[in-house]
Design an enzyme around this catalytic site. Structure first.
Site, PDB file in Angstrom:
ATOM      1  N   PRO A  82       0.825  -1.189   0.000  1.00  0.00           N
ATOM      2  CA  PRO A  82       0.000   0.000   0.000  1.00  0.00           C
ATOM      3  C   PRO A  82       0.866   1.248   0.000  1.00  0.00           C
ATOM      4  O   PRO A  82       1.580   1.521   0.968  1.00  0.00           O
ATOM      5  CB  PRO A  82      -0.758  -0.129   1.326  1.00  0.00           C
ATOM      6  CG  PRO A  82       0.177  -0.903   2.200  1.00  0.00           C
ATOM      7  CD  PRO A  82       1.131  -1.676   1.349  1.00  0.00           C
ATOM      8  N   ASP A 100      -2.640  -0.947 -11.109  1.00  0.00           N
ATOM      9  CA  ASP A 100      -3.816  -0.344 -10.490  1.00  0.00           C
ATOM     10  C   ASP A 100      -3.594   1.149 -10.291  1.00  0.00           C
ATOM     11  O   ASP A 100      -2.459   1.601 -10.112  1.00  0.00           O
ATOM     12  CB  ASP A 100      -4.069  -0.971  -9.112  1.00  0.00           C
ATOM     13  CG  ASP A 100      -4.680  -2.357  -9.204  1.00  0.00           C
ATOM     14  OD1 ASP A 100      -5.057  -2.776 -10.316  1.00  0.00           O
ATOM     15  OD2 ASP A 100      -4.776  -3.017  -8.164  1.00  0.00           O
ATOM     16  N   LYS A 115      -8.105   0.169 -10.583  1.00  0.00           N
ATOM     17  CA  LYS A 115      -9.438   0.556 -10.235  1.00  0.00           C
ATOM     18  C   LYS A 115      -9.322   1.441  -9.023  1.00  0.00           C
ATOM     19  O   LYS A 115      -8.541   1.150  -8.140  1.00  0.00           O
ATOM     20  CB  LYS A 115     -10.290  -0.665  -9.869  1.00  0.00           C
ATOM     21  CG  LYS A 115     -10.211  -1.764 -10.887  1.00  0.00           C
ATOM     22  CD  LYS A 115     -11.114  -2.927 -10.534  1.00  0.00           C
ATOM     23  CE  LYS A 115     -11.159  -3.893 -11.697  1.00  0.00           C
ATOM     24  NZ  LYS A 115      -9.762  -4.377 -11.978  1.00  0.00           N
ATOM     25  N   GLY A 153      -2.235  -3.003  -6.010  1.00  0.00           N
ATOM     26  CA  GLY A 153      -2.023  -2.370  -4.715  1.00  0.00           C
ATOM     27  C   GLY A 153      -2.169  -3.368  -3.583  1.00  0.00           C
ATOM     28  O   GLY A 153      -2.956  -4.312  -3.673  1.00  0.00           O
ATOM     29  N   THR A 178      -0.296  -5.923   3.095  1.00  0.00           N
ATOM     30  CA  THR A 178      -1.683  -5.495   2.955  1.00  0.00           C
ATOM     31  C   THR A 178      -1.909  -4.182   3.720  1.00  0.00           C
ATOM     32  O   THR A 178      -1.170  -3.849   4.660  1.00  0.00           O
ATOM     33  CB  THR A 178      -2.650  -6.607   3.411  1.00  0.00           C
ATOM     34  OG1 THR A 178      -3.979  -6.264   2.991  1.00  0.00           O
ATOM     35  CG2 THR A 178      -2.615  -6.821   4.921  1.00  0.00           C
ATOM     36  N   ALA A 179      -2.914  -3.432   3.277  1.00  0.00           N
ATOM     37  CA  ALA A 179      -3.125  -2.079   3.811  1.00  0.00           C
ATOM     38  C   ALA A 179      -3.317  -2.067   5.320  1.00  0.00           C
ATOM     39  O   ALA A 179      -2.854  -1.145   6.007  1.00  0.00           O
ATOM     40  CB  ALA A 179      -4.328  -1.435   3.120  1.00  0.00           C
ATOM     41  N   MET A 208     -11.648  -0.196   1.899  1.00  0.00           N
ATOM     42  CA  MET A 208     -12.369   0.608   0.901  1.00  0.00           C
ATOM     43  C   MET A 208     -13.800   0.859   1.355  1.00  0.00           C
ATOM     44  O   MET A 208     -14.765   0.573   0.658  1.00  0.00           O
ATOM     45  CB  MET A 208     -12.394  -0.137  -0.445  1.00  0.00           C
ATOM     46  CG  MET A 208     -11.031  -0.522  -0.957  1.00  0.00           C
ATOM     47  SD  MET A 208      -9.988   0.907  -1.356  1.00  0.00           S
ATOM     48  CE  MET A 208     -10.580   1.308  -3.010  1.00  0.00           C
TER      49      MET A 208
END
Lengths: 268, 268
Positions: B13, B36, B58, B89, B119-120, B171
């Protein structure tokens, strides 16, 4: 002498290819390195020659340095003005006790920062080509530990009866029978796909796949010695698993489609 | 001409410091890059000058290349014999649709490999110094998406009423009110700690913390434009959050203990 500071760094699972650029740079300036037993040799080799390197555990049930001693060591070395790197396997925020270490550092007025790492579930998923979530089918993923203080697993921790929820148990080989029994009792379908991964993130990782009803038997027969992840849920039916060592160590193209599923099949 | 192959790579991220060494090496040999919208400029700059670079979406609700077109593009470029890097991402296995892409590549007999990423949630946890799990208090962590096809959130996806289970919605800014209402209806304590992080993993990340009863209001008032993570559960009370930009971008020591919690406090 001004205090040094402590970098709490995720080494990722296994090989140095999973180390982040940020962790790599931080390691290069390490003056003292306190590392978990699961951090690999090729990563330790990235620290400067002059850097003091101390293994502080922990690996499964083996003897290791206590958390209290690790905490005290971080503070003592930082108070010498050193840049202390506390190198932890995987991601420090996932089953890494990182908050206990930050809290201790705060109490002793030692500056610190945390750098994230690739968590073992992500490495296993990439290596054996299964998703952790899958649009429309596996809507969420839960990481749990199979190692609790009293050996129990609290079913409140997970939405256990829904196959669309991916469960990943970390460090769980000792509790495989326990996990199986609890999930079946909670109503998970015995045919729920599972994947069992040893040494996720290393070139010599192993994986096998099966069904929930056979989880404990498979784990017992495999007699894995490295750390084991157990994935349970519909997403794990996608795993491209051969019983052999993973063919897709980082930097090499994965086996082509027609070699998939020789041993255990992809169950698609 | 023999087919090339496709590397499905997690960019992590945000900033390039979260890229893994494996992803870095893979990028260096990229001949075509499909990325992305959330992949940052400094990461794209690591690909060779000659590499074809195509943004395929996206980002939230904005227009982007459809998954079908992305799939077809990967195959077309690989059939030219190129090393195609599909740069995603975060971690491709977590809400990354990676299985759909692997499946398509398999169907078209294109070799591929997957490389994991940070991962975020891990990046946010490191950046704002909260754990995702915490021994004895937060026994598991669940990643969910706040973006479902029909806007709904399936409560079966999570053990919603137990504060010891950390929930991280990806998100999710558009569904904050929905999430709040559902969790409260399911019996979560309105005072459950929350943390809201925009642009996790970037130097200009923002975060704020609060309580579940105030989630929707906080998200609405913040009017974040970047991707938003929402963490809900006892683990998030540890977040060292000031309303300002994170001070601990990778490579810099974090603010010292006595500067914590100026704005929102640590709620300890």
């Amino acid at each position: 002498m001004p205090n040094g500071f402590v970098s709490l760094v995720g080494a990722g699972p296994g090989d140095a290819d999973h180390l982040t650029l940020g962790a790599f740079k931080t390691l290069e300036s390490a003056q003292a390195l306190l590392y978990d037993a699961l951090v690999s040799e090729d990563i330790l080799a990235l620290a400067p020659d002059k850097c003091v390197k101390i293994c502080v555990g922990k690996r499964g049930d083996r003897l290791s340095v206590s958390q209290d001693k690790t905490n005290a060591l971080m503070v003592r070395l930082a108070r010498k003005g050193l840049h202390v790197v506390r190198l932890k396997g995987g991601d420090p925020s996932v089953f890494g006790r990182v908050e206990e270490e930050r809290d201790y550092l705060d109490q002793h007025a030692i500056d610190h920062k945390t750098l994230p790492g690739v968590t073992a579930a992500s490495a296993a998923a990439a290596q054996f080509a299964f998703p952790l979530t899958h649009r429309g089918e596996a809507r969420s993923v839960t990481f749990l530990t199979g190692r609790t203080k009293d050996g129990s697993i609290d079913l409140k921790d997970a939405a256990v009866s829904d196959p669309g929820v991916s469960l990943v148990f970390y460090m769980s080989s000792h509790n495989a029978a326990h996990i199986q029994a609890h999930l079946l009792a909670a109503g998970r379908d015995p045919h729920t796909p599972i994947v069992i991964v040893e040494n996720a993130g290393r070139a010599y990782a192993n994986a096998l796949k099966g069904r929930l009803y056979d989880l404990a038997t498979q784990v017992a027969e495999a007699a894995f010695e490295g750390p084991v992840l157990i994935g349970i849920g519909d997403a794990f039916r996608f795993a491209r698993v051969e019983i052999q060592t993973a063919l897709n160590s980082p930097g090499l193209p994965r086996h082509s489609a027609d070699t998939f599923g020789k041993a255990f099949g992809t169950m698609r």
